[in-house]
Write a protein that holds these residues in place. Sequence first.
Motif, PDB file in Angstrom:
ATOM      1  N   ASN A 216      37.061  31.930  40.648  1.00 24.59           N
ATOM      2  CA  ASN A 216      36.102  32.977  40.331  1.00 24.59           C
ATOM      3  C   ASN A 216      35.963  33.236  38.836  1.00 24.59           C
ATOM      4  O   ASN A 216      34.859  33.409  38.319  1.00 24.59           O
ATOM      5  CB  ASN A 216      36.496  34.271  41.028  1.00 24.59           C
ATOM      6  N   ASP A 217      37.128  33.249  38.188  1.00 21.33           N
ATOM      7  CA  ASP A 217      37.118  33.489  36.747  1.00 21.33           C
ATOM      8  C   ASP A 217      36.243  32.471  36.031  1.00 21.33           C
ATOM      9  O   ASP A 217      35.765  32.715  34.937  1.00 21.33           O
ATOM     10  CB  ASP A 217      38.546  33.366  36.193  1.00 21.33           C
ATOM     11  N   ASP A 218      36.111  31.308  36.660  1.00 26.59           N
ATOM     12  CA  ASP A 218      35.391  30.229  36.001  1.00 26.59           C
ATOM     13  C   ASP A 218      33.929  30.172  36.439  1.00 26.59           C
ATOM     14  O   ASP A 218      33.202  29.254  36.082  1.00 26.59           O
ATOM     15  CB  ASP A 218      36.063  28.881  36.314  1.00 26.59           C
TER      16      ASP A 218
END
Lengths: 310, 260
Positions: free
Chosen positions: A225-227
């Motif tokens: 998700n962070d990416d």
Amino acid sequence: MWTLRVDNLEKTYDDGATWANNGISLSVQSGEVFGLLGPNGAGKSTLVKQIIGLLMPSNGSITLGDVDLVTDPDYARQLCSYLPQAPMPITAFKVREAIDIAGMIRGGSRPEVQKRRDQLIEILQLEEWRDTLGTNLSGGVKRLVGFAMAVVEPAPIVILDEPTNDVDPLRRRLLWQVVRDLGERGSGVILVTHNVLEAEKSVDRLAIIDEGKLIAEGTPSSLKNDDRGSLRLQLMLPPGSRTPPLPSYIGENVRVGNNVVGVIPETYAAEGIAWAQGLMTEGIADEYALGATTLEDVYVRLTGERSATT
Amino acid sequence: MTLSGTTLPAKRFGVSHWFAMFAQLFKWNVLTLRLALPVLIMVQLFTGVGMVLGFSLLFGDINEVAVLYLATGATVVALVTVGIVVGPQFIAQERLQGTYEWSQSLPAPRTAAAAAWTALNVTIAVPGALGALAAARFRFDASLVITPLVIPAVLLVLLSGTLIGYAYAHTVSDPQTVGLISQILIFVIFGFSPIAFPATNLPGWFAAVHRWLPFQSMGDVVRAGLTNGIVTTTTRAFVVLSVWTMLAALVSTWAIGRRP
Ligand SMILES: Nc1ncnc2c1ncn2[C@@H]1O[C@H](COP(=O)(O)OP(=O)(O)OP(=O)(O)O)[C@@H](O)[C@H]1O
Ligand SMILES: [Mg+2]
């Protein structure tokens, strides 16, 4: 439905000199394939050996439904089938015999076990070695036989410690298929593996363990998700060369061997390509690749930060 | 075990489960050793027969009593060496190859595993013992008799030997040390135990030690079951052996239930 809960598990070796597990908590549902990833020596095998009752936790609890697996190791062994990382003792067995007897010891009835054994031999494409003695099998086939022994009569929890070691890419795919199928049959599967990319496609959830601690947990997509909105730009440098200065839009990055992998916002894709092509023309880089971020990127970022700083 | 339900499968236990697991594990043991089994049985047979014929060559003309000592002694040696020497070496081998953990992870009662192991050892040991007796009978016309006592005697010797071996092989986790212990034991059994000769042939202090070790008692009980008039009382021997068997069973139970 049942849930395996590992709560604040600690395990030390050599009277506290080695902290193999340092406060690990996780849960695995029935029907779920749960990946356990982490570098060598992270404590993955130590964790699963406590679940199956081969090792005594130094602290913490392990329960399956309302059964305390730590205080009832006899029941734990019935509730968990296990493929160890170590080799299986099948040198004197024919492939079909080894699978049959494993199923019978797990409490299966003979006709059922034999039926499922034939299915597994067929799915994993082992027909050729059906009547071959273990001592004459190649390493990968031995591993697959061990795998079949662990899943021929699947328990509520199936623990597989690096099942794909030595297995060829084609049969690895077949094996992942069987693993998925185990989940659909209702087992909770704990899968220890180093094969991050393949795991990404086969697991429902996963945990990354490093130095005895759980450093990330979630579904493959939540971990990425962070990416989201980012791409990965990979540069392959000539052996031994220094990392060139990176443009400011490249965020987190790691160097592993001669590869530099960095995360860039999607909007900078064109700039990134132009920059990388420039490096190639100047002979600073050999090759580059731009693509979607993978679980491996997340894995390398999470576990590589430590190796990069120490 | 079907997983169709919404609850966990019930714990399997009880007598029929125990016997089913015993049968499966015995089969597992036999198949595991299938390549070595014929050789092992032959070696045991040669050991039993060889001991009778060899010792008699060594000592030339031997008297009736010496023949009986030799015949029964060789029988005991054949009965006991598998469980106390060969078996532990197999277990050490498992540890070396890394397969020990898998055996330990099987969903069978530990006692069923121990019983299956004992049954395997008995299978290998008995032909050698019968060979020794037959050799003594035919070569020396040994006046052996068979009394009912021979049944508990042989069973106790087999059980104590196997369990002592099982106990130390599972307690000592270093395979090299297990190998060393088995070497020492074979040396003591063959060379320095009053099994095939009377304890009175030993120096006093050594005979005193042997009163408490299991080997002399093994010789005594089997001799009492197979001869007439050589052994006067077996009570002490049976007690000593029973105590060793119980101790070995206790240590075994602890060792195989232990989680490091
Ligand atoms: N029996 C043991 N005695 C002492 N230390 C041990 C023992 N087994 C494992 N360790 C140590 O515990 C730590 C965790 O080991 P473990 O085998 O659980 O790692 P792992 O994550 O399975 O690694 P790998 O990916 O290499 O299989 C390591 O530092 C290892 O050296
Ligand atoms: Mg491991």
